[in-house]
Design a protein around this motif. Sequence first.
Motif, PDB file in Angstrom:
ATOM      1  N   THR A 261     -83.863 -15.958 -50.302  1.00  0.00           N
ATOM      2  CA  THR A 261     -82.443 -15.630 -50.263  1.00  0.00           C
ATOM      3  C   THR A 261     -82.222 -14.221 -50.789  1.00  0.00           C
ATOM      4  O   THR A 261     -82.808 -13.827 -51.788  1.00  0.00           O
ATOM      5  N   ILE A 262     -81.362 -13.488 -50.108  1.00  0.00           N
ATOM      6  CA  ILE A 262     -80.971 -12.155 -50.567  1.00  0.00           C
ATOM      7  C   ILE A 262     -79.729 -12.331 -51.434  1.00  0.00           C
ATOM      8  O   ILE A 262     -78.733 -12.918 -51.000  1.00  0.00           O
ATOM      9  N   GLN A 263     -79.788 -11.827 -52.632  1.00  0.00           N
ATOM     10  CA  GLN A 263     -78.657 -11.947 -53.553  1.00  0.00           C
ATOM     11  C   GLN A 263     -77.578 -10.916 -53.217  1.00  0.00           C
ATOM     12  O   GLN A 263     -77.885  -9.738 -53.008  1.00  0.00           O
ATOM     13  N   PRO A 264     -76.301 -11.339 -53.139  1.00  0.00           N
ATOM     14  CA  PRO A 264     -75.218 -10.378 -52.907  1.00  0.00           C
ATOM     15  C   PRO A 264     -75.231  -9.289 -53.976  1.00  0.00           C
ATOM     16  O   PRO A 264     -75.582  -9.536 -55.126  1.00  0.00           O
TER      17      PRO A 264
ATOM     18  N   ALA B  59     -78.768  -6.435 -49.633  1.00  0.00           N
ATOM     19  CA  ALA B  59     -77.489  -6.949 -49.159  1.00  0.00           C
ATOM     20  C   ALA B  59     -76.532  -5.819 -48.760  1.00  0.00           C
ATOM     21  O   ALA B  59     -75.443  -6.078 -48.266  1.00  0.00           O
ATOM     22  N   ARG B  60     -76.946  -4.607 -48.952  1.00  0.00           N
ATOM     23  CA  ARG B  60     -76.117  -3.440 -48.621  1.00  0.00           C
ATOM     24  C   ARG B  60     -76.047  -3.286 -47.104  1.00  0.00           C
ATOM     25  O   ARG B  60     -77.071  -3.303 -46.414  1.00  0.00           O
ATOM     26  N   ILE B  61     -74.843  -3.143 -46.589  1.00  0.00           N
ATOM     27  CA  ILE B  61     -74.655  -2.962 -45.148  1.00  0.00           C
ATOM     28  C   ILE B  61     -74.126  -1.544 -44.910  1.00  0.00           C
ATOM     29  O   ILE B  61     -73.088  -1.152 -45.439  1.00  0.00           O
TER      30      ILE B  61
ATOM     31  N   ARG C 249     -67.870  -8.600 -47.846  1.00  0.00           N
ATOM     32  CA  ARG C 249     -67.720  -9.669 -48.837  1.00  0.00           C
ATOM     33  C   ARG C 249     -68.313 -10.939 -48.255  1.00  0.00           C
ATOM     34  O   ARG C 249     -68.662 -10.991 -47.087  1.00  0.00           O
ATOM     35  N   ASP C 250     -68.441 -11.952 -49.100  1.00  0.00           N
ATOM     36  CA  ASP C 250     -68.965 -13.266 -48.695  1.00  0.00           C
ATOM     37  C   ASP C 250     -70.352 -13.159 -48.059  1.00  0.00           C
ATOM     38  O   ASP C 250     -70.651 -13.848 -47.091  1.00  0.00           O
TER      39      ASP C 250
ATOM     40  N   ALA D  30     -78.284 -11.954 -41.774  1.00  0.00           N
ATOM     41  CA  ALA D  30     -77.196 -11.929 -42.742  1.00  0.00           C
ATOM     42  C   ALA D  30     -75.892 -12.347 -42.073  1.00  0.00           C
ATOM     43  O   ALA D  30     -75.666 -12.075 -40.893  1.00  0.00           O
ATOM     44  N   CYS D  31     -75.056 -13.010 -42.846  1.00  0.00           N
ATOM     45  CA  CYS D  31     -73.704 -13.393 -42.443  1.00  0.00           C
ATOM     46  C   CYS D  31     -72.771 -12.866 -43.528  1.00  0.00           C
ATOM     47  O   CYS D  31     -73.072 -13.007 -44.715  1.00  0.00           O
TER      48      CYS D  31
END
Length: 156
Positions: free
Chosen positions: A32-35, A40-42, A57-58, A73-74
């Motif tokens: 799992t990638i942690q926010p 998690a950077r887009i 977000r989310d 990723a979602c």
Amino acid sequence: MNGRIVAGFLVATALAVGAGVYYTQEYAYYRTIQPGTERARIRLTDRTGALRDVPIRDFQGIDADSSPLRYRACFRIDLPTEELTRDFTPWPQAEPRIAPRHFPCFDAVRIGNDLEAGLALAFLAERDIAPGVDRVVAVYPDGRAYAWHQLNESAE
């Protein structure tokens, strides 16, 4: 009698190997990638070719070190569609990749169909995020967004 023992052993071995391969493909390497982390950077590529962070977000994501193509990723993106289409590079060759079953928010078939029908738009996130691999983001008008990695022409 001996034939049954050998056949039973072969069937049991085949089932064990099959279960091992299934587990390896669906679960073993993913994490799992942690926010809020770097993974998690887009960022999206703007029309000048520069990378720009976009507000999200989310976030939910998975990745694996075994292959750069395992990233999924979602999330929700907080930019209107008009701004995205004006400022960022569209990506017409987007092909979402199937996610493992334990990551149900990412439905590659639905995303792909929606891209073809014009219900979602695809953008180049990062070119060559790994050698021969691009990150692509699909965005819906309501802000739902999905990211994945796919091979680019230099790898094909």
